[in-house]
Motif scaffolding. Sequence first.
Motif, PDB file in Angstrom:
ATOM      1  N   CYS A   1      -5.375   5.468  31.718  1.00 35.30           N
ATOM      2  CA  CYS A   1      -5.341   4.064  31.764  1.00 35.30           C
ATOM      3  C   CYS A   1      -5.855   3.301  33.244  1.00 35.30           C
ATOM      4  O   CYS A   1      -6.179   1.655  32.544  1.00 35.30           O
ATOM      5  CB  CYS A   1      -3.663   3.358  31.472  1.00 35.30           C
ATOM      6  N   ARG A   2      -6.086   3.775  34.156  1.00 36.06           N
ATOM      7  CA  ARG A   2      -6.341   3.261  35.425  1.00 36.06           C
ATOM      8  C   ARG A   2      -8.200   2.635  35.336  1.00 36.06           C
ATOM      9  O   ARG A   2      -8.256   2.101  35.354  1.00 36.06           O
ATOM     10  CB  ARG A   2      -6.438   3.593  36.068  1.00 36.06           C
ATOM     11  N   TYR A   3      -8.629   3.707  34.091  1.00 33.99           N
ATOM     12  CA  TYR A   3     -10.121   3.139  34.186  1.00 33.99           C
ATOM     13  C   TYR A   3     -10.419   2.355  32.638  1.00 33.99           C
ATOM     14  O   TYR A   3     -11.495   1.708  32.921  1.00 33.99           O
ATOM     15  CB  TYR A   3     -11.081   5.035  34.133  1.00 33.99           C
ATOM     16  N   ILE A   4      -9.472   2.761  31.786  1.00 32.74           N
ATOM     17  CA  ILE A   4      -9.534   1.779  30.905  1.00 32.74           C
ATOM     18  C   ILE A   4      -9.129   0.624  30.908  1.00 32.74           C
ATOM     19  O   ILE A   4     -10.391  -0.180  31.290  1.00 32.74           O
ATOM     20  CB  ILE A   4      -8.518   2.317  30.317  1.00 32.74           C
ATOM     21  N   VAL A   5      -8.495   0.044  32.198  1.00 28.70           N
ATOM     22  CA  VAL A   5      -8.884  -0.952  32.764  1.00 28.70           C
ATOM     23  C   VAL A   5      -9.743  -1.357  33.679  1.00 28.70           C
ATOM     24  O   VAL A   5      -9.874  -2.439  33.393  1.00 28.70           O
ATOM     25  CB  VAL A   5      -6.978  -1.731  33.642  1.00 28.70           C
ATOM     26  N   HIS A   6     -10.097  -1.015  34.375  1.00 26.04           N
ATOM     27  CA  HIS A   6     -11.209  -0.760  35.166  1.00 26.04           C
ATOM     28  C   HIS A   6     -12.654  -1.147  34.491  1.00 26.04           C
ATOM     29  O   HIS A   6     -13.171  -2.042  35.091  1.00 26.04           O
ATOM     30  CB  HIS A   6     -11.305   0.077  35.937  1.00 26.04           C
ATOM     31  N   SER A   7     -12.830  -0.543  33.160  1.00 21.70           N
ATOM     32  CA  SER A   7     -13.806  -0.485  32.144  1.00 21.70           C
ATOM     33  C   SER A   7     -13.525  -2.142  31.521  1.00 21.70           C
ATOM     34  O   SER A   7     -14.831  -3.291  31.757  1.00 21.70           O
ATOM     35  CB  SER A   7     -13.652   0.150  30.916  1.00 21.70           C
ATOM     36  N   MET A   8     -12.180  -2.471  31.232  1.00 22.79           N
ATOM     37  CA  MET A   8     -11.787  -3.795  30.684  1.00 22.79           C
ATOM     38  C   MET A   8     -12.472  -5.203  31.369  1.00 22.79           C
ATOM     39  O   MET A   8     -13.665  -6.290  30.991  1.00 22.79           O
ATOM     40  CB  MET A   8     -10.725  -3.998  30.250  1.00 22.79           C
ATOM     41  N   TRP A   9     -11.872  -5.168  33.040  1.00 23.53           N
ATOM     42  CA  TRP A   9     -12.376  -5.826  33.973  1.00 23.53           C
ATOM     43  C   TRP A   9     -13.884  -6.054  34.024  1.00 23.53           C
ATOM     44  O   TRP A   9     -14.632  -7.125  34.223  1.00 23.53           O
ATOM     45  CB  TRP A   9     -12.010  -6.430  35.200  1.00 23.53           C
ATOM     46  N   GLU A  10     -14.615  -5.042  34.573  1.00 23.43           N
ATOM     47  CA  GLU A  10     -16.485  -4.615  34.786  1.00 23.43           C
ATOM     48  C   GLU A  10     -17.146  -5.201  33.270  1.00 23.43           C
ATOM     49  O   GLU A  10     -18.194  -6.092  33.770  1.00 23.43           O
ATOM     50  CB  GLU A  10     -16.985  -3.584  34.950  1.00 23.43           C
ATOM     51  N   ASP A  11     -16.527  -5.398  32.021  1.00 22.00           N
ATOM     52  CA  ASP A  11     -16.987  -5.722  30.784  1.00 22.00           C
ATOM     53  C   ASP A  11     -17.349  -7.445  31.376  1.00 22.00           C
ATOM     54  O   ASP A  11     -17.938  -8.249  30.350  1.00 22.00           O
ATOM     55  CB  ASP A  11     -16.619  -5.085  29.702  1.00 22.00           C
ATOM     56  N   VAL A  12     -15.345  -8.165  31.824  1.00 19.57           N
ATOM     57  CA  VAL A  12     -14.718  -9.124  30.729  1.00 19.57           C
ATOM     58  C   VAL A  12     -16.578 -10.116  32.213  1.00 19.57           C
ATOM     59  O   VAL A  12     -17.210 -10.334  32.243  1.00 19.57           O
ATOM     60  CB  VAL A  12     -13.879  -9.288  31.546  1.00 19.57           C
ATOM     61  N   GLU A  13     -16.283  -9.438  33.903  1.00 14.48           N
ATOM     62  CA  GLU A  13     -17.430  -9.860  34.234  1.00 14.48           C
ATOM     63  C   GLU A  13     -18.893 -10.223  33.859  1.00 14.48           C
ATOM     64  O   GLU A  13     -19.646 -11.340  34.206  1.00 14.48           O
ATOM     65  CB  GLU A  13     -16.809  -9.580  35.795  1.00 14.48           C
ATOM     66  N   GLN A  14     -19.535  -8.851  33.264  1.00 14.27           N
ATOM     67  CA  GLN A  14     -20.450  -9.000  32.955  1.00 14.27           C
ATOM     68  C   GLN A  14     -20.911 -10.050  31.550  1.00 14.27           C
ATOM     69  O   GLN A  14     -22.066 -10.600  32.055  1.00 14.27           O
ATOM     70  CB  GLN A  14     -20.993  -7.582  32.365  1.00 14.27           C
ATOM     71  N   ARG A  15     -19.722 -10.036  31.424  1.00 17.18           N
ATOM     72  CA  ARG A  15     -20.376 -11.073  29.623  1.00 17.18           C
ATOM     73  C   ARG A  15     -20.238 -12.603  30.048  1.00 17.18           C
ATOM     74  O   ARG A  15     -20.862 -13.329  30.101  1.00 17.18           O
ATOM     75  CB  ARG A  15     -19.010 -10.750  29.140  1.00 17.18           C
ATOM     76  N   SER A  16     -18.974 -13.034  31.666  1.00 20.78           N
ATOM     77  CA  SER A  16     -19.045 -14.311  32.086  1.00 20.78           C
ATOM     78  C   SER A  16     -20.183 -14.071  32.939  1.00 20.78           C
ATOM     79  O   SER A  16     -20.939 -15.242  32.536  1.00 20.78           O
ATOM     80  CB  SER A  16     -18.035 -13.809  32.623  1.00 20.78           C
ATOM     81  N   LYS A  17     -21.320 -13.374  33.258  1.00 16.40           N
ATOM     82  CA  LYS A  17     -22.590 -13.464  34.032  1.00 16.40           C
ATOM     83  C   LYS A  17     -23.156 -14.142  32.943  1.00 16.40           C
ATOM     84  O   LYS A  17     -24.340 -14.683  33.292  1.00 16.40           O
ATOM     85  CB  LYS A  17     -22.884 -12.484  34.925  1.00 16.40           C
ATOM     86  N   ILE A  18     -23.130 -13.585  31.951  1.00 19.34           N
ATOM     87  CA  ILE A  18     -24.156 -13.211  30.986  1.00 19.34           C
ATOM     88  C   ILE A  18     -23.991 -15.058  30.416  1.00 19.34           C
ATOM     89  O   ILE A  18     -25.353 -15.423  29.714  1.00 19.34           O
ATOM     90  CB  ILE A  18     -24.418 -12.507  29.667  1.00 19.34           C
ATOM     91  N   LEU A  19     -23.280 -15.528  29.868  1.00 19.56           N
ATOM     92  CA  LEU A  19     -23.081 -16.876  29.574  1.00 19.56           C
ATOM     93  C   LEU A  19     -23.527 -17.498  30.825  1.00 19.56           C
ATOM     94  O   LEU A  19     -23.492 -18.987  30.952  1.00 19.56           O
ATOM     95  CB  LEU A  19     -21.614 -17.240  29.737  1.00 19.56           C
ATOM     96  N   GLY A  20     -23.252 -17.243  32.467  1.00 22.68           N
ATOM     97  CA  GLY A  20     -24.368 -18.426  32.886  1.00 22.68           C
ATOM     98  C   GLY A  20     -23.087 -19.053  33.777  1.00 22.68           C
ATOM     99  O   GLY A  20     -22.937 -20.429  34.462  1.00 22.68           O
ATOM    100  N   VAL A  21     -21.410 -18.427  33.790  1.00 25.78           N
ATOM    101  CA  VAL A  21     -20.916 -18.971  34.663  1.00 25.78           C
ATOM    102  C   VAL A  21     -21.230 -18.792  36.201  1.00 25.78           C
ATOM    103  O   VAL A  21     -21.090 -17.564  36.306  1.00 25.78           O
ATOM    104  CB  VAL A  21     -19.477 -18.454  34.830  1.00 25.78           C
ATOM    105  N   ASP A  22     -20.547 -19.878  37.324  1.00 26.99           N
ATOM    106  CA  ASP A  22     -21.062 -19.683  37.971  1.00 26.99           C
ATOM    107  C   ASP A  22     -20.150 -19.001  39.201  1.00 26.99           C
ATOM    108  O   ASP A  22     -18.918 -18.221  38.590  1.00 26.99           O
ATOM    109  CB  ASP A  22     -21.334 -21.183  39.069  1.00 26.99           C
ATOM    110  N   ALA A  23     -20.042 -18.365  40.173  1.00 21.96           N
ATOM    111  CA  ALA A  23     -19.983 -17.852  41.258  1.00 21.96           C
ATOM    112  C   ALA A  23     -18.165 -17.959  41.231  1.00 21.96           C
ATOM    113  O   ALA A  23     -17.218 -17.333  40.473  1.00 21.96           O
ATOM    114  CB  ALA A  23     -20.461 -17.240  42.401  1.00 21.96           C
ATOM    115  N   THR A  24     -18.233 -19.273  41.414  1.00 20.85           N
ATOM    116  CA  THR A  24     -16.675 -19.632  41.780  1.00 20.85           C
ATOM    117  C   THR A  24     -15.934 -19.931  40.760  1.00 20.85           C
ATOM    118  O   THR A  24     -14.297 -20.077  40.601  1.00 20.85           O
ATOM    119  CB  THR A  24     -16.712 -20.592  42.714  1.00 20.85           C
TER     120      THR A  24
END
Length: 285
Positions: free
Chosen positions: A158-181
């Motif tokens: 379960c811990r790594y399922i959740v970790h995979s989700m947050w890694e994916d969400v962060e990468q998708r937001s970077k693709i959309l061009g959301v700034d770091a702040t």
Amino acid sequence: MYRRPLQSVARNVFAWSASGAAHRQGFNPDVCLARTLITSHLNRGSAPQAAACRMLHSTTQLQSVKETPQQVEEEVGTFTKLIEAMGFTGPLKYNKWKIKIAALRMYTCCVERINYDDFFEKCSLPDTLNSWFLIAQLHVWMCLVRMRQEGRTGKYMCRYIVHSMWEDVEQRSKILGVDATERKKSMKLMTESFYAGLFGYDEGILSDDCVLAAALWRNLFTRECDDPRQLELMVEYVRKQMQFIDSLNGEDLLLTGEVKWRPLVEENAQSILKVATPTYNDTGL
């Protein structure tokens, strides 16, 4: 673009540690609102439709999603208890690398095997990153509920399922061009929403349909659903999906992470597909 699969999740999934959250109990006005929406829908509907809805929503019995007996907590030695009390993970039933790979594959099933367009259309959700996250969160939660039944190995997964989700969400937001702040602020809000949703869904799946409908209205619909039929559809979907996942073999889930999902709309949603079990004659063959 935000729904594009990202390979960077696989590269980062093995360098993370999990954290917990607290749950607030007490009187929930959202349950009362969900009951009001359903009751008003019943009063407006025709007699056959109202009777059908009452059969779904007016139950006073607790719904159980597990038909098989609960597994007994596995015995662990003193050394294992000691190192886990220090924050480390003791020996598991299967190799940890295999569990991590299975966890990543299970998360992939939550984002690649779901028809998000059906949810956007049937539930009147906007086609945005946040709506995608809320739908993915619901399916991740269902996987977490199932894997927590597999003892220490399942909880580790379960811990790594959740970790995979947050890694994916962060990468998708970077693709959309959301700034770091802005990305940091959004991730904080999503984290709070995620853990609040987990507790709400846990309470709903163990309670009656009105409590589950309130949790879905609060988390999936973000308090903006005025159509009881959409709540009814999602309550039915979660119930049938949880019962179906419970029928899957735990050993296969731990080793492969493969999960199949039932469609959002079915002609006969009451028929729960079960995994075929072997039959034997008197000689054991």
